[in-house]
Design a protein around this motif. Structure first.
Motif, mmCIF file in Angstrom:
data_model
loop_
_atom_site.group_PDB
_atom_site.id
_atom_site.type_symbol
_atom_site.label_atom_id
_atom_site.label_comp_id
_atom_site.label_asym_id
_atom_site.label_seq_id
_atom_site.Cartn_x
_atom_site.Cartn_y
_atom_site.Cartn_z
ATOM 1 N N PRO A 24 -5.954 6.495 -8.601
ATOM 2 C CA PRO A 24 -6.846 6.207 -7.468
ATOM 3 C C PRO A 24 -7.391 4.784 -7.488
ATOM 4 C CG PRO A 24 -7.357 8.346 -8.439
ATOM 5 C CD PRO A 24 -6.406 7.668 -9.385
ATOM 6 N N ILE A 25 -7.348 4.121 -8.656
ATOM 7 C CA ILE A 25 -7.836 2.747 -8.776
ATOM 8 C C ILE A 25 -6.732 1.748 -8.451
ATOM 9 C CG2 ILE A 25 -8.845 1.040 -10.335
ATOM 10 C CD1 ILE A 25 -9.983 3.364 -11.981
ATOM 11 N N THR A 26 -5.548 1.973 -9.016
ATOM 12 C CA THR A 26 -4.472 0.982 -8.879
ATOM 13 C C THR A 26 -3.660 1.130 -7.591
ATOM 14 O OG1 THR A 26 -3.007 2.394 -10.224
ATOM 15 C CG2 THR A 26 -4.237 0.648 -11.362
ATOM 16 N N ALA A 27 -3.575 2.337 -7.043
ATOM 17 C CA ALA A 27 -2.801 2.529 -5.810
ATOM 18 C C ALA A 27 -3.305 1.624 -4.672
ATOM 19 C CB ALA A 27 -2.820 3.996 -5.380
ATOM 20 N N PRO A 28 -4.615 1.543 -4.415
ATOM 21 C CA PRO A 28 -5.097 0.621 -3.377
ATOM 22 C C PRO A 28 -4.795 -0.843 -3.709
ATOM 23 C CG PRO A 28 -6.781 2.253 -3.908
ATOM 24 C CD PRO A 28 -5.708 2.378 -4.954
ATOM 25 N N MET A 29 -4.751 -1.174 -5.003
ATOM 26 C CA MET A 29 -4.428 -2.544 -5.409
ATOM 27 C C MET A 29 -2.984 -2.892 -5.048
ATOM 28 S SD MET A 29 -6.285 -2.454 -9.159
ATOM 29 C CE MET A 29 -5.528 -3.983 -9.699
ATOM 30 N N PHE A 30 -2.073 -1.958 -5.280
ATOM 31 C CA PHE A 30 -0.671 -2.175 -4.923
ATOM 32 C C PHE A 30 -0.516 -2.324 -3.408
ATOM 33 C CE2 PHE A 30 0.203 0.484 -8.909
ATOM 34 C CZ PHE A 30 0.344 -0.644 -9.706
ATOM 35 N N LEU A 31 -1.219 -1.469 -2.663
ATOM 36 C CA LEU A 31 -1.140 -1.522 -1.208
ATOM 37 C C LEU A 31 -1.715 -2.830 -0.674
ATOM 38 C CD1 LEU A 31 -0.429 -0.141 1.447
ATOM 39 C CD2 LEU A 31 -2.675 0.952 1.404
ATOM 40 N N GLU A 32 -2.813 -3.269 -1.260
ATOM 41 C CA GLU A 32 -3.434 -4.526 -0.840
ATOM 42 C C GLU A 32 -2.477 -5.702 -1.076
ATOM 43 O OE1 GLU A 32 -7.420 -7.266 -1.734
ATOM 44 O OE2 GLU A 32 -7.076 -5.407 -2.849
ATOM 45 N N LYS A 33 -1.811 -5.707 -2.207
ATOM 46 C CA LYS A 33 -0.858 -6.782 -2.504
ATOM 47 C C LYS A 33 0.320 -6.727 -1.531
ATOM 48 C CE LYS A 33 -0.907 -9.552 -4.788
ATOM 49 N NZ LYS A 33 -1.228 -10.983 -4.489
ATOM 50 N N LEU A 34 0.779 -5.529 -1.225
ATOM 51 C CA LEU A 34 1.868 -5.366 -0.263
ATOM 52 C C LEU A 34 1.462 -5.932 1.099
ATOM 53 C CD1 LEU A 34 4.651 -3.896 -0.765
ATOM 54 C CD2 LEU A 34 3.739 -2.018 0.589
ATOM 55 N N THR A 35 0.221 -5.642 1.504
ATOM 56 C CA THR A 35 -0.301 -6.129 2.779
ATOM 57 C C THR A 35 -0.416 -7.652 2.782
ATOM 58 O OG1 THR A 35 -1.573 -4.076 3.033
ATOM 59 C CG2 THR A 35 -2.201 -5.937 4.431
ATOM 60 N N GLU A 36 -0.872 -8.223 1.673
ATOM 61 C CA GLU A 36 -1.002 -9.679 1.554
ATOM 62 C C GLU A 36 0.357 -10.366 1.678
ATOM 63 O OE1 GLU A 36 -2.915 -10.741 -2.057
ATOM 64 O OE2 GLU A 36 -4.841 -9.813 -1.540
ATOM 65 N N LEU A 37 1.340 -9.844 0.967
ATOM 66 C CA LEU A 37 2.680 -10.432 1.006
ATOM 67 C C LEU A 37 3.291 -10.334 2.398
ATOM 68 C CD1 LEU A 37 4.064 -9.073 -2.405
ATOM 69 C CD2 LEU A 37 3.600 -11.475 -1.846
ATOM 70 N N SER A 38 3.023 -9.211 3.070
ATOM 71 C CA SER A 38 3.538 -9.010 4.425
ATOM 72 C C SER A 38 2.844 -9.953 5.406
ATOM 73 C CB SER A 38 3.343 -7.559 4.851
ATOM 74 O OG SER A 38 3.763 -7.361 6.185
ATOM 75 N N ALA A 39 1.520 -10.101 5.267
ATOM 76 C CA ALA A 39 0.750 -10.963 6.169
ATOM 77 C C ALA A 39 1.145 -12.428 6.012
ATOM 78 C CB ALA A 39 -0.739 -10.795 5.905
ATOM 79 N N SER A 40 1.554 -12.807 4.807
ATOM 80 C CA SER A 40 1.957 -14.197 4.556
ATOM 81 C C SER A 40 3.386 -14.473 4.997
ATOM 82 C CB SER A 40 1.808 -14.533 3.073
ATOM 83 O OG SER A 40 2.702 -13.749 2.288
ATOM 84 N N GLY A 41 4.093 -13.424 5.432
ATOM 85 C CA GLY A 41 5.452 -13.584 5.925
ATOM 86 C C GLY A 41 6.515 -13.603 4.846
ATOM 87 N N LYS A 42 6.132 -13.265 3.624
ATOM 88 C CA LYS A 42 7.091 -13.300 2.513
ATOM 89 C C LYS A 42 7.959 -12.047 2.454
ATOM 90 C CE LYS A 42 4.343 -16.333 -0.477
ATOM 91 N NZ LYS A 42 3.704 -16.483 -1.803
ATOM 92 N N ILE A 43 7.411 -10.908 2.928
ATOM 93 C CA ILE A 43 8.172 -9.657 2.939
ATOM 94 C C ILE A 43 7.996 -8.981 4.296
ATOM 95 C CG2 ILE A 43 7.936 -9.329 0.435
ATOM 96 C CD1 ILE A 43 5.794 -7.207 1.034
ATOM 97 N N SER A 44 8.854 -8.011 4.587
ATOM 98 C CA SER A 44 8.772 -7.308 5.871
ATOM 99 C C SER A 44 7.665 -6.263 5.847
ATOM 100 C CB SER A 44 10.116 -6.642 6.181
ATOM 101 O OG SER A 44 10.386 -5.617 5.241
ATOM 102 N N ASP A 45 7.229 -5.862 7.021
ATOM 103 C CA ASP A 45 6.120 -4.916 7.135
ATOM 104 C C ASP A 45 6.521 -3.500 6.725
ATOM 105 O OD1 ASP A 45 3.391 -4.258 8.005
ATOM 106 O OD2 ASP A 45 4.403 -3.093 9.561
ATOM 107 N N ASP A 46 7.813 -3.214 6.700
ATOM 108 C CA ASP A 46 8.248 -1.866 6.316
ATOM 109 C C ASP A 46 8.469 -1.732 4.807
ATOM 110 O OD1 ASP A 46 10.448 -3.506 6.256
ATOM 111 O OD2 ASP A 46 11.832 -2.020 7.081
ATOM 112 N N SER A 47 7.881 -2.643 4.030
ATOM 113 C CA SER A 47 7.937 -2.535 2.570
ATOM 114 C C SER A 47 7.101 -1.343 2.112
ATOM 115 C CB SER A 47 7.434 -3.830 1.925
ATOM 116 O OG SER A 47 8.266 -4.925 2.266
#
Length: 321
Positions: A24-47
């Motif tokens: 419950p602590i690390t799962a939101p951290m992974f999702l936040e990083k996924l969102t950051e990478l997607s927002a920066s245009g480095k990865i696609s939104d369907d990651s």
């Protein structure tokens, strides 16, 4: 279009075994990083973040299923039983290889710095197919763990195994590398030694390792030793060569001893000495037992490989494959 130039689909592979306290602590951290990478245009939104439940005995799988319902970026698979960390990572990688462009494997405990993913993705975009996460220091480890870990990597290198120093299982791998890696059918897995054998352009990213955020470590000394033995025997035959060398040395020394004993007997200077004989017998016997043990370890590996049992069995998914 070059796969390295377009926005790649990333799947973060997270092996989990009895991680109900930390997930419950690390799962939101992974999702936040996924969102950051997607927002920066480095990865696609369907990651996606893929959790691999390794036959946990607690509520880990229930948490994974709940997360997947709450957010589509969470997906999960569960193995039919506990098969070990390496097999859990492999299951996630093989499950991901056909539905993504890149994967990043990382443990669920939060010790590996997730911010290193930015540099990993940058390295992939620059043309690297494998990016190894390498610890910059081991200041958070105890002296004993630091000493044994560093000795382990040095010993592996001395045995002829190709490993990246201070690298565990935090790495980025492209889908095309995974496609080639799927041809490696070893049952006795040591991923940090097998991945370099695939080849392709690679690099390393340094990061600082943190303390575990919650829960207890699932890698006590016993498992670390077992992993070390698997790594050495899976990647190198040098121990067998050392046995042969040691056998030759002992044979030569024994032959010299026999000549010396014969000369002293003929010259009449022989002195009865049961202690020296006992020491020699114990030494040679010890060498033989150690040699048999090492040979037995390799035979056991051959035995398991010939059975060709499945390395993982996925019993349930939170998504339609």
């Amino acid at each position: 279009m070059d796969d390295h130039k377009k926005q790649p689909k990333l799947i973060i592979v997270v092996p989990c075994y009895n991680e109900e306290a930390v997930l419950p602590i690390t799962a939101p951290m992974f999702l936040e990083k996924l969102t950051e990478l997607s927002a920066s245009g480095k990865i696609s939104d369907d990651s996606r973040v893929m959790f691999v439940n390794d036959g946990s005995k607690d509520k880990t799988w229930e948490i994974i299923k709940r997360l997947s319902v709450e957010n589509e970026h969470y997906i999960g698979i569960t193995q039919s039983r506990n098969r070990g960390h390496q097999n859990a990572v492999l299951a996630g990688l093989m499950e991901s290889k056909d539905i993504c462009d890149i994967t990043i494997s990382i443990d669920a405990d939060g010790q590996d710095d997730i911010n290193a993913m930015d540099a990993m993705v940058d390295a992939y975009i620059s043309g690297c197919d494998v990016v190894y996460g390498v610890r910059s220091s081991r200041e958070t480890d105890t002296f004993f763990k630091r000493f044994t870990a560093q000795s382990f990597y040095k010993f592996l290198a001395a045995m002829g195994a190709e490993v990246v120093y201070n690298h565990a299982d935090y790495r980025l791998i492209s889908a095309r590398v995974l496609q080639e890696f799927s041809g490696f059918k070893e049952v006795n897995l040591f991923l940090r030694g097998l991945i370099p054998l695939v080849g392709f352009k690679s690099t390393s990213v340094e990061y600082s390792r943190n303390e575990r955020l919650a829960g207890e470590s699932h890698y006590p000394l016993k498992k670390m030793i077992a992993l070390a033995v698997d790594g050495i025997t899976s990647l190198s035959v040098k121990p067998l060569q050392l046995i042969m060398t040691l056998g030759i040395v002992v044979a030569i020394v024994s032959f010299i001893g026999c000549i010396w004993a014969l000369i002293t007997q003929i010259s009449g200077r022989a002195v009865a000495g049961w202690a020296s004989m006992t020491c020699i017998i114990c030494f040679v016997s010890g060498v033989q037992l150690i040699s048999l043990g090492i040979i037995g370890e390799y035979i056991g590996k051959i035995y398991m490989e010939t059975k060709q049992r499945p390395r993982y069995i996925i019993s349930e998914r939170t998504y339609d494959k």
